[in-house]
Scaffold this motif. Structure first.
Motif, PDB file in Angstrom:
ATOM      1  N   HIS A   1       0.751  -1.140   0.162  1.00 59.59           N
ATOM      2  CA  HIS A   1       0.039  -0.244   0.041  1.00 59.59           C
ATOM      3  C   HIS A   1       1.075   1.223   0.044  1.00 59.59           C
ATOM      4  O   HIS A   1       1.117   2.119   0.951  1.00 59.59           O
ATOM      5  N   LYS A   2       1.721   1.276  -0.787  1.00 58.61           N
ATOM      6  CA  LYS A   2       2.695   2.710  -1.042  1.00 58.61           C
ATOM      7  C   LYS A   2       3.024   2.914  -2.542  1.00 58.61           C
ATOM      8  O   LYS A   2       2.844   2.070  -3.390  1.00 58.61           O
ATOM      9  N   THR A   3       3.518   4.180  -2.633  1.00 57.97           N
ATOM     10  CA  THR A   3       3.819   4.510  -4.124  1.00 57.97           C
ATOM     11  C   THR A   3       5.415   4.932  -3.825  1.00 57.97           C
ATOM     12  O   THR A   3       6.083   5.043  -2.928  1.00 57.97           O
ATOM     13  N   PHE A   4       6.031   5.278  -4.928  1.00 59.75           N
ATOM     14  CA  PHE A   4       7.600   5.474  -5.230  1.00 59.75           C
ATOM     15  C   PHE A   4       7.631   6.642  -5.903  1.00 59.75           C
ATOM     16  O   PHE A   4       7.152   6.910  -6.822  1.00 59.75           O
ATOM     17  N   ASP A   5       8.787   7.245  -5.416  1.00 60.14           N
ATOM     18  CA  ASP A   5       9.334   8.545  -5.964  1.00 60.14           C
ATOM     19  C   ASP A   5      10.495   8.415  -6.785  1.00 60.14           C
ATOM     20  O   ASP A   5      11.365   7.447  -6.542  1.00 60.14           O
ATOM     21  N   TYR A   6      10.534   8.870  -8.073  1.00 62.57           N
ATOM     22  CA  TYR A   6      11.651   9.142  -8.895  1.00 62.57           C
ATOM     23  C   TYR A   6      12.014  10.192  -9.603  1.00 62.57           C
ATOM     24  O   TYR A   6      10.967  11.274  -9.752  1.00 62.57           O
ATOM     25  N   HIS A   7      13.306  10.492  -9.829  1.00 65.16           N
ATOM     26  CA  HIS A   7      13.674  11.660 -10.665  1.00 65.16           C
ATOM     27  C   HIS A   7      13.252  11.465 -12.113  1.00 65.16           C
ATOM     28  O   HIS A   7      13.401  10.276 -12.561  1.00 65.16           O
ATOM     29  N   CYS A   8      12.824  12.518 -12.946  1.00 70.07           N
ATOM     30  CA  CYS A   8      12.375  12.301 -14.235  1.00 70.07           C
ATOM     31  C   CYS A   8      12.658  13.495 -15.052  1.00 70.07           C
ATOM     32  O   CYS A   8      12.432  14.624 -14.868  1.00 70.07           O
ATOM     33  N   ASP A   9      13.598  13.258 -16.192  1.00 71.10           N
ATOM     34  CA  ASP A   9      14.025  14.335 -16.865  1.00 71.10           C
ATOM     35  C   ASP A   9      13.273  14.443 -18.346  1.00 71.10           C
ATOM     36  O   ASP A   9      13.461  15.322 -18.913  1.00 71.10           O
ATOM     37  N   GLY A  10      12.466  13.354 -18.498  1.00 73.41           N
ATOM     38  CA  GLY A  10      11.466  13.334 -19.619  1.00 73.41           C
ATOM     39  C   GLY A  10      10.222  14.105 -19.345  1.00 73.41           C
ATOM     40  O   GLY A  10       9.981  14.680 -18.110  1.00 73.41           O
ATOM     41  N   LYS A  11       9.179  14.332 -20.479  1.00 74.04           N
ATOM     42  CA  LYS A  11       8.136  14.903 -19.992  1.00 74.04           C
ATOM     43  C   LYS A  11       7.046  13.814 -19.688  1.00 74.04           C
ATOM     44  O   LYS A  11       6.374  13.477 -20.523  1.00 74.04           O
ATOM     45  N   ALA A  12       6.865  13.499 -18.595  1.00 74.90           N
ATOM     46  CA  ALA A  12       5.813  12.598 -18.051  1.00 74.90           C
ATOM     47  C   ALA A  12       4.622  13.216 -17.949  1.00 74.90           C
ATOM     48  O   ALA A  12       4.380  14.728 -17.629  1.00 74.90           O
ATOM     49  N   CYS A  13       3.482  12.664 -17.773  1.00 75.05           N
ATOM     50  CA  CYS A  13       2.351  13.238 -17.568  1.00 75.05           C
ATOM     51  C   CYS A  13       1.399  12.430 -16.563  1.00 75.05           C
ATOM     52  O   CYS A  13       1.530  11.046 -16.502  1.00 75.05           O
ATOM     53  N   VAL A  14       0.514  12.766 -15.671  1.00 76.13           N
ATOM     54  CA  VAL A  14      -0.115  12.169 -14.722  1.00 76.13           C
ATOM     55  C   VAL A  14      -1.336  11.135 -15.467  1.00 76.13           C
ATOM     56  O   VAL A  14      -2.048  11.734 -16.437  1.00 76.13           O
ATOM     57  N   GLY A  15      -1.170   9.950 -14.948  1.00 72.72           N
ATOM     58  CA  GLY A  15      -2.069   8.996 -15.599  1.00 72.72           C
ATOM     59  C   GLY A  15      -1.382   8.333 -16.760  1.00 72.72           C
ATOM     60  O   GLY A  15      -1.879   7.414 -17.441  1.00 72.72           O
ATOM     61  N   GLY A  16      -0.147   8.548 -17.071  1.00 73.70           N
ATOM     62  CA  GLY A  16       0.658   7.894 -18.265  1.00 73.70           C
ATOM     63  C   GLY A  16       1.693   6.990 -17.610  1.00 73.70           C
ATOM     64  O   GLY A  16       1.978   6.803 -16.271  1.00 73.70           O
ATOM     65  N   ARG A  17       2.331   6.193 -18.275  1.00 71.78           N
ATOM     66  CA  ARG A  17       3.189   5.059 -17.893  1.00 71.78           C
ATOM     67  C   ARG A  17       4.556   5.462 -18.025  1.00 71.78           C
ATOM     68  O   ARG A  17       5.112   6.157 -18.924  1.00 71.78           O
TER      69      ARG A  17
ATOM     70  N   LYS B   1      13.472  -3.882 -14.312  1.00 69.47           N
ATOM     71  CA  LYS B   1      12.814  -2.809 -14.764  1.00 69.47           C
ATOM     72  C   LYS B   1      11.147  -3.014 -14.794  1.00 69.47           C
ATOM     73  O   LYS B   1      10.824  -4.127 -15.174  1.00 69.47           O
ATOM     74  N   VAL B   2      10.299  -2.156 -14.262  1.00 64.08           N
ATOM     75  CA  VAL B   2       9.024  -2.343 -14.283  1.00 64.08           C
ATOM     76  C   VAL B   2       8.186  -1.240 -14.888  1.00 64.08           C
ATOM     77  O   VAL B   2       8.618  -0.175 -14.907  1.00 64.08           O
ATOM     78  N   ILE B   3       6.906  -1.724 -15.101  1.00 67.05           N
ATOM     79  CA  ILE B   3       6.049  -0.359 -15.557  1.00 67.05           C
ATOM     80  C   ILE B   3       5.290   0.092 -14.483  1.00 67.05           C
ATOM     81  O   ILE B   3       4.677  -0.572 -13.714  1.00 67.05           O
ATOM     82  N   GLY B   4       5.108   1.442 -14.280  1.00 66.98           N
ATOM     83  CA  GLY B   4       4.350   2.146 -13.368  1.00 66.98           C
ATOM     84  C   GLY B   4       3.661   3.075 -14.016  1.00 66.98           C
ATOM     85  O   GLY B   4       3.468   3.456 -15.161  1.00 66.98           O
ATOM     86  N   VAL B   5       2.640   3.904 -13.050  1.00 65.08           N
ATOM     87  CA  VAL B   5       1.791   4.788 -13.601  1.00 65.08           C
ATOM     88  C   VAL B   5       1.904   5.998 -12.942  1.00 65.08           C
ATOM     89  O   VAL B   5       2.060   6.014 -11.536  1.00 65.08           O
ATOM     90  N   VAL B   6       2.385   7.089 -13.383  1.00 65.70           N
ATOM     91  CA  VAL B   6       2.539   8.323 -12.690  1.00 65.70           C
ATOM     92  C   VAL B   6       1.188   8.779 -12.095  1.00 65.70           C
ATOM     93  O   VAL B   6       0.158   9.131 -12.738  1.00 65.70           O
ATOM     94  N   LEU B   7       1.257   9.044 -10.666  1.00 66.76           N
ATOM     95  CA  LEU B   7       0.391   9.814 -10.054  1.00 66.76           C
ATOM     96  C   LEU B   7       0.349  11.399  -9.721  1.00 66.76           C
ATOM     97  O   LEU B   7      -0.684  11.899  -9.823  1.00 66.76           O
ATOM     98  N   ILE B   8       1.470  11.526  -9.409  1.00 64.61           N
ATOM     99  CA  ILE B   8       1.684  13.098  -9.162  1.00 64.61           C
ATOM    100  C   ILE B   8       2.951  13.495  -9.475  1.00 64.61           C
ATOM    101  O   ILE B   8       4.032  13.093  -9.822  1.00 64.61           O
ATOM    102  N   ILE B   9       3.143  14.689 -10.135  1.00 65.95           N
ATOM    103  CA  ILE B   9       4.455  15.418 -10.617  1.00 65.95           C
ATOM    104  C   ILE B   9       4.694  16.561  -9.336  1.00 65.95           C
ATOM    105  O   ILE B   9       3.783  17.463  -9.212  1.00 65.95           O
ATOM    106  N   LYS B  10       5.886  16.489  -9.062  1.00 68.31           N
ATOM    107  CA  LYS B  10       6.124  17.446  -7.807  1.00 68.31           C
ATOM    108  C   LYS B  10       7.513  17.948  -7.801  1.00 68.31           C
ATOM    109  O   LYS B  10       8.288  17.352  -8.445  1.00 68.31           O
ATOM    110  N   ASP B  11       7.844  18.770  -6.815  1.00 68.51           N
ATOM    111  CA  ASP B  11       9.129  19.555  -6.777  1.00 68.51           C
ATOM    112  C   ASP B  11      10.014  18.877  -5.645  1.00 68.51           C
ATOM    113  O   ASP B  11      11.404  18.583  -5.965  1.00 68.51           O
ATOM    114  N   LYS B  12       9.460  18.311  -4.511  1.00 71.07           N
ATOM    115  CA  LYS B  12      10.208  17.857  -3.616  1.00 71.07           C
ATOM    116  C   LYS B  12       9.768  16.457  -3.175  1.00 71.07           C
ATOM    117  O   LYS B  12       8.749  15.851  -3.559  1.00 71.07           O
ATOM    118  N   SER B  13      10.675  15.484  -2.715  1.00 73.83           N
ATOM    119  CA  SER B  13      10.376  14.307  -2.156  1.00 73.83           C
ATOM    120  C   SER B  13      10.749  14.051  -0.691  1.00 73.83           C
ATOM    121  O   SER B  13      11.667  14.934  -0.221  1.00 73.83           O
TER     122      SER B  13
END
Length: 653
Positions: free
Chosen positions: A13-29, A38-50
């Protein structure tokens, strides 16, 4: 560098934070490193801090535009919360396999429009007209309807007309059916009538077809999405209406991993989208009837069959005075009468295989599965004993392992043995058997149904796959065999299910101008349930059951959750649930009852021992608070890593 919060399909019951230098979107893979994989995940939030240091980086952004738009994300979050299931598993379970594997979200083959559509050459009944008008009056608001129509009353015609009205407003319609077997027939009807793309989502399609259908629903090209329970998760930006056909059917409940009820979740999806929800059936579930009584659903009734068709004549055959095996003389005579008039006959028996018991007539030994607490079923066509729980197979013994005598026989009937018996009674009549064994091949079911729909005289032998929805115009008689187990079941819902099954199967008969006939073989003809079935008074029967459930404080007047633990070591499974029960009792919530642990109905399956802990409360909020407490503290339970366990909210077994 932006940080993305990612949901991964894990039992955590948890999510995971990653750095992202590409153009990700909420709801995208995104493809991310997780441990050594290497696994596939779904982006839930784009933020500045972790809150975490030393973040890993996203390997690859797979989607420029969201796969899961905000409405479907909100819906899936609600579902994960209600069923207390990890959000990553819920989000990934809602996608086709090809998207879960990271394949591109591209349509390979666009499903075309039907070449020609035809409009009906009949007038609808007054009841149908009233139902259509009532639904369309609430077209752009949330409102629940129970379309309660007897079998053959033309519920599908109502679906088609309200769907056309939604399409006229440039909306999409989601139609859920319980069985894969009903999907081709439903698709054919919708394509034949509606000038729109109709796509199917169900488990017998290949992965490319599923992805194409999903993406056509998502981009709005498909006007109608028609499928089994998983189709509920298709993103539909212009969703204007949800129709659940045969809403009472237990197939709408997923029985593994994420254990959701598509019927129950459809209320939430309709409410969030602010659209009408239509539940259609001849035999409403007690939950749905209670919702109608409580004013949560508007009940629309179709009390008469369409086109002046008569309800079938139902009779009982007392098997206590019949010793002719599976088929009584009276049933055989009735079948002969109908076949001689070039009509079709259907026999329903809800057990595949040849015979359920392989036993010794001398000492009573019977062949049981060495991995499960259940009998092996004899399959004559392959001369094997098979376990229908774990799939184990073995050659039948030649002599009894206990007494050494060669006095081994089969007892009871499955579809295979019934087919063989019928061949001796009706050597010149084609017999079409429809069960899980004969429909494994792709298109096998469609071929069988085509033969039946040709109208040629034949005997159809089938299991539950044939019980509902099908419309066979030349089927004059239905015989129902071996249903007495429903009276002896340990499941408190058994008589509700049995009454629904009998009425649904009976409803296949007499779908043209001639009155059909239904014969039910039973050893309990005096059972009060038959009074209601014979006179087609399902509502009165269900009302009686509701009174019993209310006085016993059982669902739908209470809410349940089931915690099941299983392990190869029997003691581990039981002790884990004992510890859970101790933890939950320490919460001191008086409104929640805790029962168990008790052994499962089949205690041992595939070498694992199953134990259950039941939680019940007439306060749904209190029950969910207790389940949330369990979720927070489950890691403190010592035996957690020695057992497999799952939580089932609103169980049906």
């Amino acid at each position: 560098m932006p940080i993305v919060e990612v949901a991964i399909s894990l039992p955590l019951h948890k999510t995971f934070d990653y750095h992202c230098d590409g153009k990700a979107c909420v709801g995208g893979r995104v493809k991310v490193p997780f441990g050594a994989k290497k696994v596939i995940g779904v982006v839930l939030i784009i933020k500045d801090k972790s809150d975490f240091n030393k973040l890993k980086s996203v390997e690859e952004v797979l989607d420029e535009a969201p796969i899961l738009d905000q409405p479907i994300l909100d819906f899936l979050f609600w579902a994960a919360n209600y069923y207390h299931h990890p959000i990553g598993e819920v989000l990934l379970a809602a996608m086709p396999k090809n998207l879960r594997l990271g394949k591109p979200a591209k349509i390979k083959k666009v499903i075309g429009l039907a070449l020609k559509t035809s409009q009906p050459d009949f007038d609808i009944t007054e009841e149908q007209s009233l139902a259509i008008n009532a639904i369309l009056a609430k077209q752009n608001t949330y409102h629940g309807f129970l379309l309660h129509g007897v079998t053959g009353s033309g519920k599908t015609e109502v679906y088609l007309r309200i769907t056309q009205a939604a399409l006229n407003q440039n909306q999409q319609v989601l139609v859920l059916v319980p069985e894969i077997g009903l999907t081709p027939q439903m698709i054919a009807r919708f394509e034949n009538r509606l000038k729109t793309r109709v796509v199917a989502i169900h488990s017998q399609l290949n992965e490319t077809q599923k992805l194409d259908a999903y993406l056509m629903a998502k981009n709005g090209e498909a006007g109608v999405v028609l499928g089994t329970r998983s189709a509920l998760f298709a993103p539909m930006p212009k969703l204007g209406m949800i129709i659940i056909d045969e809403e009472h059917d237990s197939s709408f409940k997923q029985q593994s991993s994420f254990r959701y009820s598509a019927r129950d979740l459809s209320f939430i999806r309709a409410k969030q989208a602010n659209i009408p929800l239509i539940l259609g059936t001849a035999t409403p579930s007690l939950e749905t009837l209670k919702n109608a009584m409580d004013g949560k659903l508007t009940r629309l009734t179709l009390a008469n069959r369409a086109g002046d068709m008569l309800m079938p004549k139902v009779s009982l055959i007392d098997m206590r005075s019949n010793f002719d095996g599976a088929l009584s003389k009276l049933l055989v005579e009735k079948m002969q009468q109908h076949l001689s008039k070039n009509k079709q006959v259907m026999l329903f028996i809800n057990r595949r295989g040849y015979a359920p018991v392989y036993f010794c007539t001398e000492c009573g030994w019977k062949s049981e599965c060495s991995h499960c607490n259940s009998s092996m079923i004899y399959h004559r066509s392959i001369n094997r004993l098979k376990c229908h729980h774990c799939g184990d197979e073995k050659m039948p013994e030649q002599t009894c392992p206990d007494c050494g005598q060669s006095s081994l026989e089969v007892y009871g009937y499955g579809t295979q043995r019934l087919e063989e018996t019928l061949s001796s009674h009706f050597p010149n009549t084609p017999i079409i058997r429809i069960d899980r064994d004969t429909t494994r091949r792709k298109k096998a079911l469609a071929q069988h149904l085509e033969k039946i729909n040709s109208g040629e005289p034949c005997i159809i032998v089938g299991t539950q796959m044939l019980a509902k929805g099908h419309d066979f115009s030349n089927l004059a008689m239905v015989g129902i065999l071996d249903i007495d187990g429903g009276f002896l079941s340990t499941n408190f819902r058994a008589t509700e299910y049995l009454a629904q099954l009998l009425i649904q199967v009976s409803g296949r008969a007499g779908r043209n101008k001639d009155q059909g006939e239904v014969a039910i073989q039973t050893r309990y003809p005096q059972h009060p349930m038959f009074n209601y079935v014979l006179s087609n008074r399902y509502t009165q029967f269900a009302s009686g059951l509701l009174k019993q459930r209310m006085s016993a404080l059982m669902p739908p007047f209470a809410y349940q959750a089931l915690l099941c633990a299983n392990a190869k070591n029997k003691q581990h499974a039981e002790d884990f649930l004992r510890e859970v029960a101790g933890l939950l009792k320490s919460v001191e919530m008086d409104t929640v009852e805790i029962w168990g642990p008790t052994a499962g109905a089949i205690e041992k399956k595939a070498d694992y021992y199953y134990f259950n802990l039941y939680l019940q409360s007439n306060d749904r909020k209190a029950l969910h608070q207790m389940l949330a407490t369990f979720g927070q503290h489950v890691d403190s339970i010592k035996l957690k890593n020695k057992v497999r366990w799952y939580l089932d909210v609103d169980p049906i077994d």
